[in-house]
Enzyme design. Sequence first.
Site, mmCIF file in Angstrom:
data_model
loop_
_atom_site.group_PDB
_atom_site.id
_atom_site.type_symbol
_atom_site.label_atom_id
_atom_site.label_comp_id
_atom_site.label_asym_id
_atom_site.label_seq_id
_atom_site.Cartn_x
_atom_site.Cartn_y
_atom_site.Cartn_z
ATOM 1 N N ARG A 1 40.989 -9.157 -22.633
ATOM 2 C CA ARG A 1 41.964 -8.458 -23.195
ATOM 3 C C ARG A 1 43.067 -9.289 -23.709
ATOM 4 N NH1 ARG A 1 41.159 -3.093 -21.433
ATOM 5 N NH2 ARG A 1 40.344 -3.236 -19.589
ATOM 6 N N GLN B 1 0.853 -1.046 0.038
ATOM 7 C CA GLN B 1 -0.075 -0.057 0.140
ATOM 8 C C GLN B 1 0.824 1.389 0.172
ATOM 9 O OE1 GLN B 1 -3.093 -0.074 3.112
ATOM 10 N NE2 GLN B 1 -3.081 -2.241 3.316
ATOM 11 N N GLU C 1 28.053 -18.992 -23.206
ATOM 12 C CA GLU C 1 27.073 -18.772 -22.023
ATOM 13 C C GLU C 1 26.250 -17.712 -22.445
ATOM 14 O OE1 GLU C 1 30.194 -18.185 -21.275
ATOM 15 O OE2 GLU C 1 30.239 -16.641 -19.657
ATOM 16 N N CYS D 1 36.660 -18.564 -21.698
ATOM 17 C CA CYS D 1 37.570 -17.299 -21.642
ATOM 18 C C CYS D 1 38.808 -17.697 -20.669
ATOM 19 C CB CYS D 1 36.618 -16.220 -21.240
ATOM 20 S SG CYS D 1 37.349 -14.703 -21.569
ATOM 21 N N HIS E 1 32.499 -16.220 -24.750
ATOM 22 C CA HIS E 1 31.504 -16.559 -23.950
ATOM 23 C C HIS E 1 30.433 -17.250 -24.393
ATOM 24 C CE1 HIS E 1 33.366 -14.592 -20.394
ATOM 25 N NE2 HIS E 1 33.974 -13.804 -21.246
#
Length: 531
Positions: free
Chosen positions: A462, A192, A509, A381, A507
């Site tokens: 990098r 509320q 994923e 990675c 990556h």
Amino acid sequence: MKYIFITGGVISSLGKGLTAAALGTLLEHRGLKLVLQKFDPYLNVDPGTMNPYQHGEVYVLDDGAETDLDLGHYERFTHCRLTRKNNLTSGQIYENIIAQERRGDYLGKTVQVVPHVTDEIKKRIRSVASDQAADIIITEIGGTTGDIEGLPFLEAIRQFALEAGHENVFFMHVTLVPYIGVAGELKTKPTQQSVAKLREIGIMPNALICRCEKPLTREARQKMSLFCNVPADAVIEERDVEHSIYEVPLMLQKESLDELVCRHLRLHRPPPRMAAWRAFVRRVIQPKHRRKVAVVGKYLELKDAYKSIYESLTHAGAFHDCGIDIMNIDAEELEKGDPGALLRGADGILVPGGFGHRGVEGKIIAAGYARRKKVPYLGLCLGMQVAAVEFARSEGDLANANSAEFDEKTPHPVIALLDEQKNVQNKGASMRLGAWPCMLIKGTKAARAYRQTIISERHRHRFEFNNAYRTRLEQKGLVFSGVSPRSNLVEIIELKDHPWFVACQFHPEFQSKPNYPHPLFKGFVGALLGK
Ligand code: GLN
């Protein structure tokens, strides 16, 4: 164009992103084309430079944008295409405005939060809308209603709704309805108050999404309906899921949220057919097989740090009807003790990405253990870089080989900086980022997994494999199964006489979805099952 805005109340971590994504799933299954975006009120330009403890995983898009992990939910739960435009931060807004002010674009005016910041926000909504031929834009406002930094965003969407017409806009407020054990009651007061706060700004929610542990009682629903000025059928229960986040769309469908949204926005579409999704969820919840995967990392207390990796394992697991139990292994513990004692129970080993020296030797030990004991290995990675270092040390007669990131003076920098990275000064958005093509070498495990020759994968690093060591390690049996077509950078390495030892510089994923598992995760989980 129709607009859905999602705000959050009471506390953070209520799963607004997940709710946005799950509603997206339902609307997409109704045949609607959508786009999702997130507004983050913090002053960082992007989360790329934030510590995982602060922010969880940094989710990378094809265009190289480093974004909030909620964009990962959006991509996994829908097929919408995201770019750097889909994650707006206060940092970006101020960066733009200050640049415009310095150029003199404001022609002598005083630059203010209203209208200049709010105009930038509205401009972004329109620009995302005009780029994508979508039916609906779902916008999630990060933070909690009542936060000072969130105010300009709320003011902007209030104005936007007025301009777009209220029949084209749907406001959803995700709130907490706690159960107080001693009173034996669900408490609606926080909701509320949170809605009162929204109304003070001029936003009337069209639906309340109530996060709760226990089912909402009829009384609680009626109370919130009455005091929050929301129709009773727009008080939606979103209980904590028991098993899997992929149940959320099904839960919201049961509560007719998609129906409610479509009715309000006058979108006439048949109800969603969720059979394939339901079958996926069933395989996640009640799989035939179970296998254990050791994830050797260093942000283990934090569930969000490796979010996309865990989700990718779930997707690949469901494909093989196999539940994956994660064994969190602290890389630094591996450095101290007997690796066998920590890794023995694992059916497979996964080394995720990471930055900084802490725990690296432990990850190298894990890669060596997987190689020698023929335990399936997936390196992502940094997980590829440590596998290369380990192989160079053990099989390439290169004692003290290392990545230049961890030992600048190593005699054998098997992983090193490219020349173009050597002079980079800024930490923000300066890595090799985003989608790059990769060419797969015929006959390798990688090529068999992908069933393609050219693939595109997302990067965020990098350092690179140093080509000066390629021939030597190849002669010792390391297989370079993926390389970038133009610059000849090493993208995937693997081993021949091993059930599954595959490690990639990118990556994977970030490109796995329910019912569309990523090929490398699929191959890895297949190997856990002896396939
Ligand atoms: N730290 C390594 C690099 O910058 C690996 C990065 C990662 O795992 N994302 O190259």
